[in-house]
Design an enzyme around this catalytic site. Structure first.
Site, PDB file in Angstrom:
ATOM      1  N   HIS A 140       0.800  -1.231   0.000  1.00 51.21           N
ATOM      2  CA  HIS A 140       0.000   0.000   0.000  1.00 51.21           C
ATOM      3  C   HIS A 140       0.835   1.285   0.000  1.00 51.21           C
ATOM      4  O   HIS A 140       0.534   2.232   0.742  1.00 51.21           O
ATOM      5  CB  HIS A 140      -0.967  -0.013   1.184  1.00 51.21           C
ATOM      6  CG  HIS A 140      -2.085  -1.022   1.055  1.00 51.21           C
ATOM      7  ND1 HIS A 140      -2.551  -1.479  -0.153  1.00 51.21           N
ATOM      8  CD2 HIS A 140      -2.826  -1.673   2.001  1.00 51.21           C
ATOM      9  CE1 HIS A 140      -3.536  -2.334   0.054  1.00 51.21           C
ATOM     10  NE2 HIS A 140      -3.718  -2.484   1.345  1.00 51.21           N
ATOM     11  N   HIS A 214      -9.614   2.180   0.397  1.00 48.98           N
ATOM     12  CA  HIS A 214      -9.551   1.051   1.335  1.00 48.98           C
ATOM     13  C   HIS A 214     -10.656   1.112   2.387  1.00 48.98           C
ATOM     14  O   HIS A 214     -10.434   0.762   3.549  1.00 48.98           O
ATOM     15  CB  HIS A 214      -8.168   1.012   1.993  1.00 48.98           C
ATOM     16  CG  HIS A 214      -7.721  -0.349   2.401  1.00 48.98           C
ATOM     17  ND1 HIS A 214      -8.404  -1.110   3.319  1.00 48.98           N
ATOM     18  CD2 HIS A 214      -6.660  -1.086   2.016  1.00 48.98           C
ATOM     19  CE1 HIS A 214      -7.765  -2.252   3.479  1.00 48.98           C
ATOM     20  NE2 HIS A 214      -6.709  -2.274   2.702  1.00 48.98           N
ATOM     21  N   GLU A 349     -11.507  -3.636  -2.767  1.00 49.50           N
ATOM     22  CA  GLU A 349     -10.515  -2.668  -3.232  1.00 49.50           C
ATOM     23  C   GLU A 349     -10.327  -2.860  -4.732  1.00 49.50           C
ATOM     24  O   GLU A 349      -9.702  -3.818  -5.168  1.00 49.50           O
ATOM     25  CB  GLU A 349      -9.188  -2.885  -2.493  1.00 49.50           C
ATOM     26  CG  GLU A 349      -9.300  -2.814  -0.988  1.00 49.50           C
ATOM     27  CD  GLU A 349      -8.196  -3.593  -0.282  1.00 49.50           C
ATOM     28  OE1 GLU A 349      -7.008  -3.351  -0.553  1.00 49.50           O
ATOM     29  OE2 GLU A 349      -8.522  -4.463   0.546  1.00 49.50           O
TER      30      GLU A 349
HETATM   31  C1  GLA Z   1      -5.138  -5.120   2.229  1.00 52.95           C
HETATM   32  C2  GLA Z   1      -4.349  -6.361   2.223  1.00 52.95           C
HETATM   33  C3  GLA Z   1      -4.577  -7.123   3.485  1.00 52.95           C
HETATM   34  C4  GLA Z   1      -4.309  -6.265   4.679  1.00 52.95           C
HETATM   35  C5  GLA Z   1      -5.117  -5.012   4.604  1.00 52.95           C
HETATM   36  C6  GLA Z   1      -4.770  -4.093   5.731  1.00 52.95           C
HETATM   37  O1  GLA Z   1      -6.439  -5.374   1.990  1.00 52.95           O
HETATM   38  O2  GLA Z   1      -4.597  -7.177   1.099  1.00 52.95           O
HETATM   39  O3  GLA Z   1      -3.755  -8.248   3.515  1.00 52.95           O
HETATM   40  O4  GLA Z   1      -2.946  -5.932   4.714  1.00 52.95           O
HETATM   41  O5  GLA Z   1      -4.902  -4.361   3.400  1.00 52.95           O
HETATM   42  O6  GLA Z   1      -4.711  -4.747   6.960  1.00 52.95           O
END
Ligand code: GLA
Length: 384
Positions: A140, A214, A349
């Site tokens: 991210h 997110h 997402e």
């Molecule tokens: C994303 C990732 C997950 C986790 C979340 C935050 O969705 O794919 O594995 O890291 O972010 O916790």
């Protein structure tokens, strides 16, 4: 009201007018009566930057709140089948809490959403090394991604709704990524009960890019238990299997006959215990949308049976990460004063595939200078 597939969506004068405009009959549609944007102060970051909060209200009384820290959706109030409003996204009351540790609640994610294996990639003959902030991998956007930056904001005109545009310029080599990149995201709340996110980005050097939002949703309301009873449909025949560190193996596998298949509406919790992969268990996978991306198209629907709330997700992205809040463990308390336990929210997402920069068989994520990256995702609310 209009009804489609048994789902009731608000139809209103603004929509009719907007359609008329598209057909070239009338003047641009203003947002319907009652729609407005209000701006307040949300707080000041630890390093002294003022953070603003924009409240978007549509003609039907739906309210979305987005702040300049992380261009982050803090609240989203939508009605159930009896008109009762609830805030359907997880989050906090204070900026202080958002500046603390949390798993990206509501935030805009960039420069590259999802994982990059070992934080490494090659581009135009050069190797780049990014922070490994998720086990051995980059996640991210790094240690201080777009979710932790203060964006500039301004209200902008919108057809059939109200809108706020957020802009952030990411410096050359910020978090290890090449090129000065300017990203924008316009949040539009329409009078058709849609929250629409339009992203753009431009750069002065080739760089990978993958922007998403997110938000963690719970259509029963924030803090109202797990999302295991929500009924989910994802229009995807295939997904990208992952290794133990959640990096795609490179295979694009069929979902047919497996617990990954959501082509028919299915309880999220129905088969969640059988999802293969590392503890703590649950869905955390990228679906390859059947529509293929490139144009805005229906991608997923979710229904919460008790409230009747329905959310449809449309996107121009080729993929969507279904994440079922597997890492929530009760250590974070949200804005309703409730500790977020495992599966208290789900994320859809919309994105290019994880680690695409290292997989030539995945849709490409490199933005060259002179081109504009564009992406749109719509969350549409109704009841059924
Ligand atoms: C994303 C990732 C997950 C986790 C979340 C935050 O969705 O794919 O594995 O890291 O972010 O916790």
């Amino acid at each position: 009201m209009m009804q489609r597939n048994g789902i009731v969506f608000a139809a209103c004068a603004a929509f009719v007018l907007a359609t008329a405009v598209a057909a070239g009959w009338a003047q641009p549609a203003a947002a319907a009566k009652g729609a407005r944007v209000d701006k307040t102060t949300f707080g000041t970051t630890k390093d002294g930057q003022a953070v603003e909060l924009y409240t978007l209200t549509n003609a039907g009384g739906i309210v979305a709140r987005v702040m300049t820290y992380g261009a982050l959706l803090t609240e989203l109030h939508v009605p159930d089948r009896s008109g009762q409003m609830a805030d359907v996204v997880l989050g906090f009351k204070t900026l202080d809490a958002y500046e603390g540790a949390h798993p990206y609640f509501g935030a805009t994610i960039g420069r590259v959403a999802n994982r990059i294996a070992k934080g490494k990639f090659r581009l135009n003959g050069q190797e780049y090394t990014l922070a490994t902030n998720n086990g051995p991998n980059h996640l991210h956007g790094g240690v201080k991604g777009f979710d932790k930056r203060v964006w500039k904001a301004q209200t902008v005109p919108a057809t059939g709704g109200v809108a706020v545009k957020f802009t952030y310029t990411s410096a050359d080599m910020e978090e290890g990524y090449p090129g000065t990149l300017t990203a924008t995201v316009v949040y539009t709340l329409t009078d058709r009960n849609e929250l629409r996110l339009d992203y753009t980005a431009t750069t002065d050097k080739a760089t990978p890019i993958n922007l998403t939002n997110h938000s963690y949703f719970n259509l029963a309301g924030d803090g109202q238990g797990t999302i295991l009873d929500h009924e989910l449909t994802i229009m995807a025949d295939r997904y990208t299997p992952v290794d133990d560190t959640l990096i795609p193996t490179g295979e694009i596998a069929s979902v047919r006959g497996t617990v990954m298949d959501f082509n028919r509406s299915t309880r999220i919790g129905g088969r969640i215990a059988q999802v293969p992969g590392p503890a703590p268990g649950g869905y955390d996978h990228n679906y390859v949308l059947t529509h293929g991306g490139g144009v805005l198209a229906m991608s997923a629907t979710v229904r919460e049976p008790k409230s009747g709330r329905v959310m449809e997700v449309l996107t121009s992205e080729p993929g969507v990460q279904l994440y079922t809040g597997n890492f929530l463990d009760g250590t974070i308390t949200g804005k309703a004063g409730v500790a977020y336990q495992k599966h208290f929210g789900f994320c859809l997402e919309t994105q290019h595939f994880p680690d695409a920069i290292n997989h030539p068989n995945f849709p490409p994520v490199v933005l060259p200078p002179g081109k504009t990256f564009k992406s749109t995702t719509v969350y549409r609310f109704g009841v059924k």
